[in-house]
Design a protein around this motif. Sequence first.
Motif, PDB file in Angstrom:
ATOM      1  N   SER A  19       0.845  -1.196   0.000  1.00 25.19           N
ATOM      2  CA  SER A  19       0.000   0.000   0.000  1.00 25.19           C
ATOM      3  C   SER A  19       0.874   1.237   0.000  1.00 25.19           C
ATOM      4  O   SER A  19       1.907   1.280   0.680  1.00 25.19           O
ATOM      5  N   VAL A  20       0.456   2.244  -0.744  1.00 23.86           N
ATOM      6  CA  VAL A  20       1.178   3.514  -0.750  1.00 23.86           C
ATOM      7  C   VAL A  20       1.174   4.078   0.673  1.00 23.86           C
ATOM      8  O   VAL A  20       0.134   4.109   1.328  1.00 23.86           O
ATOM      9  N   GLY A  21       2.337   4.482   1.136  1.00 25.91           N
ATOM     10  CA  GLY A  21       2.440   5.116   2.443  1.00 25.91           C
ATOM     11  C   GLY A  21       2.610   4.167   3.614  1.00 25.91           C
ATOM     12  O   GLY A  21       2.718   4.601   4.750  1.00 25.91           O
ATOM     13  N   ILE A  22       2.667   2.856   3.334  1.00 27.69           N
ATOM     14  CA  ILE A  22       2.838   1.866   4.402  1.00 27.69           C
ATOM     15  C   ILE A  22       3.959   0.906   4.000  1.00 27.69           C
ATOM     16  O   ILE A  22       3.909   0.301   2.928  1.00 27.69           O
ATOM     17  N   GLY A  23       4.965   0.775   4.857  1.00 25.40           N
ATOM     18  CA  GLY A  23       6.062  -0.132   4.583  1.00 25.40           C
ATOM     19  C   GLY A  23       5.663  -1.576   4.823  1.00 25.40           C
ATOM     20  O   GLY A  23       4.718  -1.867   5.563  1.00 25.40           O
ATOM     21  N   LYS A  24       6.383  -2.489   4.180  1.00 23.48           N
ATOM     22  CA  LYS A  24       6.160  -3.923   4.393  1.00 23.48           C
ATOM     23  C   LYS A  24       7.512  -4.570   4.666  1.00 23.48           C
ATOM     24  O   LYS A  24       8.459  -4.390   3.915  1.00 23.48           O
ATOM     25  N   ARG A  25       7.575  -5.341   5.749  1.00 27.85           N
ATOM     26  CA  ARG A  25       8.797  -6.051   6.120  1.00 27.85           C
ATOM     27  C   ARG A  25       8.796  -7.420   5.453  1.00 27.85           C
ATOM     28  O   ARG A  25       7.804  -8.146   5.509  1.00 27.85           O
ATOM     29  N   VAL A  26       9.939  -7.765   4.818  1.00 28.24           N
ATOM     30  CA  VAL A  26      10.125  -9.100   4.257  1.00 28.24           C
ATOM     31  C   VAL A  26      11.541  -9.558   4.584  1.00 28.24           C
ATOM     32  O   VAL A  26      12.449  -8.740   4.751  1.00 28.24           O
ATOM     33  N   LYS A  27      11.712 -10.865   4.694  1.00 21.98           N
ATOM     34  CA  LYS A  27      13.040 -11.417   4.946  1.00 21.98           C
ATOM     35  C   LYS A  27      13.427 -12.270   3.752  1.00 21.98           C
ATOM     36  O   LYS A  27      12.675 -13.155   3.335  1.00 21.98           O
ATOM     37  N   VAL A  28      14.620 -11.987   3.190  1.00 22.92           N
ATOM     38  CA  VAL A  28      15.093 -12.662   1.992  1.00 22.92           C
ATOM     39  C   VAL A  28      16.560 -13.025   2.182  1.00 22.92           C
ATOM     40  O   VAL A  28      17.368 -12.135   2.474  1.00 22.92           O
ATOM     41  N   GLU A  29      16.873 -14.304   2.007  1.00 18.77           N
ATOM     42  CA  GLU A  29      18.270 -14.738   2.098  1.00 18.77           C
ATOM     43  C   GLU A  29      18.930 -14.238   3.384  1.00 18.77           C
ATOM     44  O   GLU A  29      20.091 -13.827   3.380  1.00 18.77           O
ATOM     45  N   GLY A  30      18.187 -14.219   4.482  1.00 18.20           N
ATOM     46  CA  GLY A  30      18.726 -13.784   5.768  1.00 18.20           C
ATOM     47  C   GLY A  30      18.808 -12.279   5.940  1.00 18.20           C
ATOM     48  O   GLY A  30      19.308 -11.788   6.951  1.00 18.20           O
ATOM     49  N   ILE A  31      18.316 -11.523   4.952  1.00 13.20           N
ATOM     50  CA  ILE A  31      18.348 -10.059   5.005  1.00 13.20           C
ATOM     51  C   ILE A  31      16.928  -9.554   5.226  1.00 13.20           C
ATOM     52  O   ILE A  31      16.008  -9.959   4.518  1.00 13.20           O
ATOM     53  N   GLU A  32      16.744  -8.680   6.192  1.00 10.65           N
ATOM     54  CA  GLU A  32      15.428  -8.093   6.428  1.00 10.65           C
ATOM     55  C   GLU A  32      15.319  -6.800   5.627  1.00 10.65           C
ATOM     56  O   GLU A  32      16.141  -5.902   5.771  1.00 10.65           O
ATOM     57  N   LEU A  33      14.297  -6.747   4.776  1.00 10.21           N
ATOM     58  CA  LEU A  33      14.081  -5.594   3.897  1.00 10.21           C
ATOM     59  C   LEU A  33      12.794  -4.872   4.251  1.00 10.21           C
ATOM     60  O   LEU A  33      11.876  -5.460   4.819  1.00 10.21           O
ATOM     61  N   ALA A  34      12.742  -3.609   3.882  1.00 11.23           N
ATOM     62  CA  ALA A  34      11.524  -2.811   3.963  1.00 11.23           C
ATOM     63  C   ALA A  34      11.151  -2.446   2.532  1.00 11.23           C
ATOM     64  O   ALA A  34      11.971  -1.897   1.793  1.00 11.23           O
ATOM     65  N   LEU A  35       9.926  -2.787   2.133  1.00 14.36           N
ATOM     66  CA  LEU A  35       9.419  -2.443   0.801  1.00 14.36           C
ATOM     67  C   LEU A  35       8.493  -1.250   0.922  1.00 14.36           C
ATOM     68  O   LEU A  35       7.684  -1.174   1.855  1.00 14.36           O
ATOM     69  N   PHE A  36       8.581  -0.343  -0.047  1.00 17.16           N
ATOM     70  CA  PHE A  36       7.739   0.848  -0.053  1.00 17.16           C
ATOM     71  C   PHE A  36       7.182   1.079  -1.453  1.00 17.16           C
ATOM     72  O   PHE A  36       7.930   1.242  -2.404  1.00 17.16           O
ATOM     73  N   LYS A  37       5.857   1.081  -1.555  1.00 13.06           N
ATOM     74  CA  LYS A  37       5.182   1.388  -2.812  1.00 13.06           C
ATOM     75  C   LYS A  37       4.917   2.898  -2.835  1.00 13.06           C
ATOM     76  O   LYS A  37       4.389   3.461  -1.879  1.00 13.06           O
ATOM     77  N   GLN A  38       5.286   3.522  -3.941  1.00 18.03           N
ATOM     78  CA  GLN A  38       5.132   4.963  -4.088  1.00 18.03           C
ATOM     79  C   GLN A  38       3.846   5.304  -4.853  1.00 18.03           C
ATOM     80  O   GLN A  38       3.245   4.435  -5.482  1.00 18.03           O
ATOM     81  N   GLU A  39       3.468   6.559  -4.818  1.00 13.64           N
ATOM     82  CA  GLU A  39       2.263   6.997  -5.525  1.00 13.64           C
ATOM     83  C   GLU A  39       2.357   6.773  -7.029  1.00 13.64           C
ATOM     84  O   GLU A  39       1.342   6.591  -7.692  1.00 13.64           O
ATOM     85  N   ASP A  40       3.584   6.787  -7.576  1.00 12.33           N
ATOM     86  CA  ASP A  40       3.756   6.540  -9.012  1.00 12.33           C
ATOM     87  C   ASP A  40       3.788   5.042  -9.333  1.00 12.33           C
ATOM     88  O   ASP A  40       4.113   4.643 -10.435  1.00 12.33           O
TER      89      ASP A  40
END
Length: 108
Positions: A19-40
Amino acid sequence: MSTVNSVKKVLVATIQELSVGIGKRVKVEGIELALFKQEDHTVHAVENKCPHKGGPLSEGIVSGEHVFCPLHDWKVNVRDGQVQAPDQGCVNRYDVEIEGERVYVYIE
């Protein structure tokens, strides 16, 4: 998942999960990432760890192309990972590719 020259293309989400404006936490290959969807409708991936005290960026407040760390309000650009002045530092950023409804991140 596919691998090219030790870089892995990993499925991390679908567009509907973001969702735009809300981060999502995911774990990949032992790395914790934050995904961010932008308005574009672009998606950006950065390390989910503020360089100041390790705050989870995926839980921060998103404003445009920046996320504010929930611990001490450091402002991080989600496109390039750079901390904004007057604070200093950066977080790792990861290339993202969207194929149809699937969101992939490239991990080394």
